[in-house]
Each structure stands twice: as structure tokens, then as C-alpha cells.
Design a protein around this motif. Sequence first.
Motif, PDB file in Angstrom:
ATOM      1  N   GLN A  50       2.304   1.871  -3.465  1.00 12.19           N
ATOM      2  CA  GLN A  50       1.303   2.464  -4.374  1.00 12.19           C
ATOM      3  C   GLN A  50       1.140   3.962  -4.093  1.00 12.19           C
ATOM      4  O   GLN A  50       1.084   4.784  -5.001  1.00 12.19           O
ATOM      5  N   GLU A  51       1.103   4.297  -2.811  1.00 15.92           N
ATOM      6  CA  GLU A  51       0.975   5.711  -2.420  1.00 15.92           C
ATOM      7  C   GLU A  51       2.205   6.496  -2.889  1.00 15.92           C
ATOM      8  O   GLU A  51       2.093   7.616  -3.401  1.00 15.92           O
ATOM      9  N   ALA A  52       3.391   5.857  -2.702  1.00 17.79           N
ATOM     10  CA  ALA A  52       4.640   6.534  -3.083  1.00 17.79           C
ATOM     11  C   ALA A  52       4.689   6.771  -4.589  1.00 17.79           C
ATOM     12  O   ALA A  52       5.220   7.790  -5.044  1.00 17.79           O
ATOM     13  N   LEU A  54       5.950   7.457   4.919  1.00 17.60           N
ATOM     14  CA  LEU A  54       4.675   6.773   4.642  1.00 17.60           C
ATOM     15  C   LEU A  54       4.597   5.460   5.432  1.00 17.60           C
ATOM     16  O   LEU A  54       3.541   5.096   5.956  1.00 17.60           O
ATOM     17  N   LEU A  60       2.272   7.563  -6.461  1.00 14.77           N
ATOM     18  CA  LEU A  60       1.525   8.799  -6.730  1.00 14.77           C
ATOM     19  C   LEU A  60       2.353  10.020  -6.327  1.00 14.77           C
ATOM     20  O   LEU A  60       2.378  11.033  -7.016  1.00 14.77           O
ATOM     21  N   GLY A  61       3.047   9.893  -5.185  1.00 14.15           N
ATOM     22  CA  GLY A  61       3.886  10.998  -4.708  1.00 14.15           C
ATOM     23  C   GLY A  61       5.039  11.316  -5.641  1.00 14.15           C
ATOM     24  O   GLY A  61       5.528  12.443  -5.681  1.00 14.15           O
ATOM     25  N   ARG A  87       1.836   4.541   8.422  1.00 14.39           N
ATOM     26  CA  ARG A  87       1.061   3.292   8.401  1.00 14.39           C
ATOM     27  C   ARG A  87       1.279   2.538   9.712  1.00 14.39           C
ATOM     28  O   ARG A  87       0.333   1.989  10.292  1.00 14.39           O
ATOM     29  N   SER A 127       0.839  -1.212   0.000  1.00 15.99           N
ATOM     30  CA  SER A 127       0.000   0.000   0.000  1.00 15.99           C
ATOM     31  C   SER A 127       0.868   1.255   0.000  1.00 15.99           C
ATOM     32  O   SER A 127       0.549   2.263  -0.633  1.00 15.99           O
ATOM     33  N   VAL A 128       2.001   1.176   0.691  1.00 16.28           N
ATOM     34  CA  VAL A 128       2.915   2.329   0.727  1.00 16.28           C
ATOM     35  C   VAL A 128       3.551   2.555  -0.638  1.00 16.28           C
ATOM     36  O   VAL A 128       3.677   3.693  -1.102  1.00 16.28           O
ATOM     37  N   ASP A 132       2.046  15.806  -2.281  1.00 21.53           N
ATOM     38  CA  ASP A 132       1.237  16.607  -1.376  1.00 21.53           C
ATOM     39  C   ASP A 132       0.496  17.755  -2.078  1.00 21.53           C
ATOM     40  O   ASP A 132       0.383  18.864  -1.550  1.00 21.53           O
TER      41      ASP A 132
END
Length: 404
Positions: A20-22, A287, A24-25, A291, A17-18, A30
Motif C-alpha cells: 500500500q505504501e509502495a 520499505l 503511493l510512492g 518494516r 502494508s508495504v 518522498d
Amino acid sequence: MSRVINFGAGPSALPESVLQEAALGLLDFDGTGIGIAEISHRSKQFTAFLNDVESLICTQLEVPPTHSILFTQGGGTGQFSAIVLNLLARHRLLHPDLANEDRVLDYVITGSWSKKATEEARRLGGGRVNVVVDARPYSKDAKSFDNIPPHNTYTFSPDPALIYYCENETVDGVQFSSDVSSPNSFPFHLLPQEGLLPLVADYSSSFMSRPITRLADHAVIYAGAQKNIGPAGLTIIIVRNDCLVDVDAAAKLGAIPVPISMSYKTLADGNSVYNTPPVLPIYISGLVLRRMKELGGVQYFEQLNKRKADKLYAAIQAGEDKGLFKAKVQEGSRSLMNVVFDVIGDEAKFVAGAEEKGMKAIKGHRSVGGIRISLYNAVTEEQTDAIVEYMKQFVSDTDTQGQA
Ligand SMILES: Cc1ncc(COP(=O)(O)O)c(C=O)c1O
């Protein structure tokens, strides 16, 4: 996309999950419209993020206000040098007139990494290395790192410039117990009792996997991020504020000059942005730490990691009972993070069978061989169950063939 189960010792698994988030980052950090690998380390947004990472570590590990958190590069190996240089500078300011041979650096050697750290202290000079204890004579074959030695074997110096130990030996799978009443704990009660101790711990492969035992009594705790919390490239240092010393003033008194990027005071005065910090690894680590907090913090991971290791060591024992596996480390000294054992017989078949099932990076470090399964925070209980199941199957198949 199909991801394998990664039991590597570092760099190692990160939560999906991290990642995937990263991802996007990387495109837009932000809401700035700038990717995290492109934004200035002095921007308002990154400064806020860095402060948050610091507070996520502080609150989860209960870091007292006597200590500061620094973010830098250079890895654990960089710290092998930095601790010596900064703490010799501190010792020089405290005792300007001592001869170098009277500046003692105390090293506890329980595995390959503490041995390496000791070699670096010897290489740098500026003080005399005292080996407080070397664990090898206390091993089963009198030459391996397979134990935390008995407390009565430690010989600490009265007023050392540095006292060093490695909390978890990644290569050898040896870890100090976190229970201070255990014979396998670090012997805090045997340390010199006066003043602020220059106690240094390498937490590279156990950082954030459980609370840090007697954190407040340490001068320096450091860890590379690439095991439990992030990608390689970030080094985290928790340093007691009396160790943020003027290294140039110490050099004028004869101490070894400290490269500016290694000076703890320079890093602290510059809020870890004296020079460009590893922005992307800090982001991914942040991130992961967020979590962790959501899931219940370091206490949650302590319980989880204990359950995972218990299951794995039980599977090794079951194989050992059948003469097929052999745990390498003595009971009580076994790491919760890096589980090492030998396969008696066809090791290559064991490794190949695991790989076929998508379980990778289980070979031991090239210097010691055997099997090493690393159970860092991002390795889930389900993934641990999968390798345990495979080990049971391997034992029962081999046992049946042996009887046929
Ligand atoms: C316990 C320990 N200390 C130090 C190091 C060296 O770290 P680095 O490779 O970041 O220099 C490692 C690397 O695996 C390690 O496991």
C-alpha cells in the motif's frame, strides 16, 4: 479486493502494508512529486534512500566494515557467473603464473541450485571444478537431494579460487543449520586455515530470514530480493573488500574478461549506480527492510520463522503417522523457508482443497513434484496456522473415509 494466501517460492508474498505504501510512492516518491519508477537514480532523494537501504542491511545483519554492499540486477543466475569471473580474476592477480587446471573452484552440491551454479562454473572454464561433496549419495534413495551430508565427506582443496555453497536450497527444501556445532552446519572448521578465504554463499532464499552464520568469514554473499524482501529484479551482494579487484589488470594476465556490469569493483566504485540500478525493486525492498527493523529486525523474524516451520513440520509428522504425508528431507537438514513433502494418495485433491480455501502456490517445483510450502518473512503466523489447520482436517477426513 480479496488477496489469497501466497505460499509461492519466489516471487512470493510481500507485506500488504508495504504494497500500500509502495502504491503511493509510485505516484509521489518522498514528496518529490515524481513517482519512484520515474525519478533519476542519481537524484538526491533516491541516493539518500539507497544509503538507507544499505544501512538497514548493515545494521540488521551486522555487516563488518571489511565488507561492502552492492545492488545490481541479473538475479542469482547472474551471480553464478559473476562470482566465478571476479574470483578467478582475484586468484589470477594473487597467483599470475598458475596454469588454469591448477585454479580450483570448490563446489558443495546440496541441491538443484548449487548444481546449477556448478554447471555454470564448468561452462565458463578458466579453472577446474572440484566437487567438494555431492549430497545425493547420502540420500535415502541414493539419488535425491534430501540432506546436508556428513562433515567427514567434504574434500576441500588447499588453495582454491572459490569455495561455494548454497545456504538454502529452494527447490529441494534443504538448509544448512545455523548452529555451527550441529552436524548439519556448513563445516567452517574444515576450510583451509590460511589467508582470506574465497568463501561464497548463495543466500537467495534465506536472506534476512535469520542472521548470517559467520558472515565475516565470507568473501561473497548474494541473494535475489524476490523471496524475503522484495520484487524480482534486485540482486544484493555483500562482498569482502579484498574481492573488489581490478578485473582488467587480471585479464591482461590471462584471466577471463569480466563484463563491466558484473565487475564487483566497478559496482562498488560507482556506489551501485555505475549503471541504472533496479530503482523500483530497491524502493520496495527498502520499505520491507524498514518494516523489519520496526518489528525487531532479523532476530524477530528468526524466531517467527522458526515457530512457523515447527508448526508445519509437526503437521507433516502427524500426517506421516497416519500414512498420509511423507516429509522429503531428512531431519536436521530441513529448510525453515521451503517445506517440502509428499501426499501419499490424492495429491491433486490436497492441492485443490487448499486452493478452495484461498491458499495458493503449494505445488512443488516441476523438477521434483510433491508439495512445497514456502514460509518467507511476509507469510504470517496466522497464514501458517491456516494451512496447518487445513492439513489436520485433510488428514482426519481422509483417515475417517479410509476407516469407513
Ligand atoms: C537458491 C537460489 N539460487 C539461485 C536462484 C536463481 O535466481 P534468479 O532466478 O534470480 O536468477 C534461485 C531462484 O529461485 C534460488 O532459489
